[in-house]
Design a protein around this motif. Structure first.
Motif, short mmCIF file in Angstrom:
data_model
loop_
_atom_site.label_atom_id
_atom_site.label_comp_id
_atom_site.label_asym_id
_atom_site.label_seq_id
_atom_site.Cartn_x
_atom_site.Cartn_y
_atom_site.Cartn_z
N LYS A 128 27.94 -20.41 23.88
CA LYS A 128 28.64 -19.14 23.71
C LYS A 128 28.23 -18.12 24.77
CE LYS A 128 31.29 -20.28 20.40
NZ LYS A 128 32.73 -20.47 20.70
N ILE A 174 33.16 -17.90 16.46
CA ILE A 174 31.99 -17.06 16.15
C ILE A 174 32.14 -16.39 14.79
CG2 ILE A 174 30.71 -14.99 16.83
CD1 ILE A 174 31.26 -15.75 19.74
N LYS A 201 27.98 -10.58 19.58
CA LYS A 201 27.95 -12.04 19.77
C LYS A 201 29.13 -12.50 20.61
CE LYS A 201 25.36 -13.25 15.59
NZ LYS A 201 25.40 -13.94 14.27
#
Length: 222
Positions: free
Chosen positions: A147, A84, A138
């Motif tokens: 994710k 990420i 995130k």
């Protein structure tokens, strides 16, 4: 994120490997020292003993030899967080820099209920703090279908960890508890609040947000 103190001097092998055409920055004692320095936790999500481990470059080296072999630039992370972060986040808080004061720049919020999402609040207006907040959201909540699944797995572990921590706190303050049990619970609570614990930042914010808890355990927050 927590503050982690890097060990010095840098591993001697890094200077040797830097001079080679295909040098390896995971040489010598680099891996065991990084694992020890970061308490075998991903420095971003704070998972203890991650099953997928990356030696991450805090500043992406992009072929720059000095950055690639710079001991101060090598960090311990899981593949989820490293993927990420990638080279998209370069201006973020540095958890090995005491001056960045990472533990007091961000507030971590997670209610231990199924399907809850993590909330992260910036406590100043610094761009580095805001960027770090965006990265952490995130990491914990996901931003792509894959994710989101990985993040859900992390939150499930986080849920169990917070539940265990809160159960210890509840038992500790019961009127009927005897002194031996209270001493044992204090040991467990201190372990939860230590930098080597799973998801320490969330637990420390639980203490900071409650006056009674803070008065009782503030000495164990650092």
């Amino acid at each position: 994120m927590l503050f982690f103190k890097k060990s010095w001097p840098a591993p001697a092998c890094l200077e040797i490997e830097k001079k080679k055409v295909n040098g390896d920055y995971k040489c010598g004692d680099v891996l065991p020292r990084l694992m020890k320095d970061f308490k075998n936790k991903c420095y971003i999500c704070e998972q203890k003993e991650p099953t997928s481990i990356n030696v991450e470059h805090f500043i992406p080296h992009k072929g720059d030899t000095e950055l690639k072999f710079n001991w101060d630039n090598l960090f311990w992370s899981c593949s989820h967080c490293n993927n990420i972060k990638s080279d998209k986040y370069t201006n973020i808080l540095k958890c090995t820099d005491i001056n960045d004061d990472v533990e007091h720049k961000l507030k971590y919020i997670f209610k231990p209920f199924p399907f809850e999402k993590v909330k992260i609040e910036s406590l100043d207006q610094d761009d580095k703090t805001s960027n770090t907040r965006d990265l952490l959201l995130k990491v914990y909540n996901g931003h792509t279908p894959l994710k989101q699944i990985e993040s859900s797995n992390i939150r499930n572990k986080l849920l169990q960890e917070i539940k265990s921590f809160q159960e210890n706190l509840i038992e500790y303050f019961k009127d009927t508890i005897d002194e031996d049990d209270k001493k044992y619970l204090l040991i467990k609570i201190k372990q939860h609040l230590s930098s080597g614990s799973n998801f320490t930042s969330f637990k420390r914010w639980i203490i900071r947000e409650n006056k009674t808890l803070y008065n009782e355990f503030q000495q164990y927050l650092n």
